[in-house]
Design a protein around this motif. Structure first.
Motif, mmCIF file in Angstrom:
data_model
loop_
_atom_site.group_PDB
_atom_site.id
_atom_site.type_symbol
_atom_site.label_atom_id
_atom_site.label_comp_id
_atom_site.label_asym_id
_atom_site.label_seq_id
_atom_site.Cartn_x
_atom_site.Cartn_y
_atom_site.Cartn_z
ATOM 1 N N SER A 127 0.831 -1.200 0.000
ATOM 2 C CA SER A 127 0.000 0.000 0.000
ATOM 3 C C SER A 127 0.870 1.255 0.000
ATOM 4 O O SER A 127 0.603 2.213 -0.741
ATOM 5 N N THR A 128 1.941 1.240 0.782
ATOM 6 C CA THR A 128 2.871 2.373 0.826
ATOM 7 C C THR A 128 3.561 2.555 -0.526
ATOM 8 O O THR A 128 3.698 3.678 -1.022
ATOM 9 N N LYS A 129 3.978 1.455 -1.124
ATOM 10 C CA LYS A 129 4.622 1.497 -2.446
ATOM 11 C C LYS A 129 3.663 2.101 -3.487
ATOM 12 O O LYS A 129 4.055 2.958 -4.277
ATOM 13 N N TYR A 130 2.417 1.666 -3.441
ATOM 14 C CA TYR A 130 1.402 2.171 -4.366
ATOM 15 C C TYR A 130 1.153 3.665 -4.128
ATOM 16 O O TYR A 130 1.067 4.460 -5.059
ATOM 17 N N SER A 131 1.074 4.047 -2.869
ATOM 18 C CA SER A 131 0.842 5.442 -2.506
ATOM 19 C C SER A 131 1.962 6.339 -3.037
ATOM 20 O O SER A 131 1.705 7.403 -3.623
ATOM 21 N N CYS A 132 3.202 5.914 -2.864
ATOM 22 C CA CYS A 132 4.362 6.687 -3.357
ATOM 23 C C CYS A 132 4.346 6.781 -4.880
ATOM 24 O O CYS A 132 4.618 7.843 -5.452
ATOM 25 N N PHE A 133 4.012 5.680 -5.531
ATOM 26 C CA PHE A 133 3.936 5.664 -6.990
ATOM 27 C C PHE A 133 2.894 6.671 -7.470
ATOM 28 O O PHE A 133 3.136 7.459 -8.392
ATOM 29 N N LYS A 134 1.728 6.666 -6.834
ATOM 30 C CA LYS A 134 0.662 7.583 -7.219
ATOM 31 C C LYS A 134 1.064 9.039 -6.985
ATOM 32 O O LYS A 134 0.766 9.915 -7.797
ATOM 33 N N GLU A 135 1.758 9.289 -5.900
ATOM 34 C CA GLU A 135 2.210 10.649 -5.598
ATOM 35 C C GLU A 135 3.190 11.140 -6.673
ATOM 36 O O GLU A 135 3.100 12.286 -7.133
ATOM 37 N N ASN A 136 4.101 10.278 -7.085
ATOM 38 C CA ASN A 136 5.034 10.641 -8.154
ATOM 39 C C ASN A 136 4.295 10.947 -9.459
ATOM 40 O O ASN A 136 4.622 11.912 -10.149
ATOM 41 N N LEU A 137 3.311 10.134 -9.775
ATOM 42 C CA LEU A 137 2.532 10.382 -10.990
ATOM 43 C C LEU A 137 1.742 11.687 -10.908
ATOM 44 O O LEU A 137 1.640 12.421 -11.892
ATOM 45 N N ALA A 138 1.191 11.964 -9.737
ATOM 46 C CA ALA A 138 0.413 13.192 -9.558
ATOM 47 C C ALA A 138 1.291 14.430 -9.753
ATOM 48 O O ALA A 138 0.802 15.477 -10.198
#
Length: 172
Positions: A127-138
């Motif tokens: 979940s943390t990995k996914y959250s960081c990935f989404k933040e980078n994309l945003a």
């Protein structure tokens, strides 16, 4: 629509419950149950603040008869919107608040969504990995269309991990 990625909020569960109450009155006996899924359903996960709700129903074809009531509640009635056997409703216009995905009880999309949610809940590191990935994309993309397209491969791979986890969990 502009990407609005925010930190997790306890309010999302309350928004889900409030909408369950409203939608249960509209759909009545057709609804078997509602599920909160998507990023707003996973503790600590950053998300676009749009509550993804799944309504599991007895007969998907009867759902179209509720379109006028959904429209009166402020929902855009979108139909299948690219997924066979689904009825999709959006609320909130440019500042969207809810996505309602309605599936008949035997639709295979139900398991895919719920297994992915449960996998993220059971694996905080993923979940943390996914959250960081989404933040980078945003930070890279301004609109949701580009943002969503850019995360597709990552999400598909994570979904495969979730399905494997579920299969292994079932065996034990």
């Amino acid at each position: 629509m502009k990407v609005r990625l925010t930190s997790f909020s306890e309010e999302w569960a309350l928004m889900f419950q409030k909408e369950v109450h409203i939608l249960s009155e509209i759909f009545g006996d057709e609804i078997i149950r509602f599920e909160h899924f998507g990023s707003t359903s996973v503790l600590g996960l950053k998300a676009k603040p749009v509550i993804d709700m799944m309504g599991i129903v007895k007969d998907i074809h009867k759902i179209d008869s509720f379109n006028e009531k959904m429209d009166a509640l402020g929902y855009d009635v979108v139909g299948e919107y690219g997924i066979d056997g689904r009825r999709f409703f959006r609320k909130g216009g440019e500042n969207r608040t809810h996505h309602i995905h309605i599936y008949q009880y035997d639709n295979p999309q139900i398991a895919r969504h719920l297994i992915f949610r449960d996998y993220l809940r059971a694996h905080p590191e993923e979940s943390t990995k996914y959250s960081c990935f989404k933040e980078n994309l945003a930070n890279q993309y301004e609109n949701t269309r580009e943002y969503s397209a850019a995360k597709k491969e990552f999400v598909t791979e994570m979904e495969q991990n979730a399905l494997q986890w579920f299969a292994e969990t079932k065996r034990t």
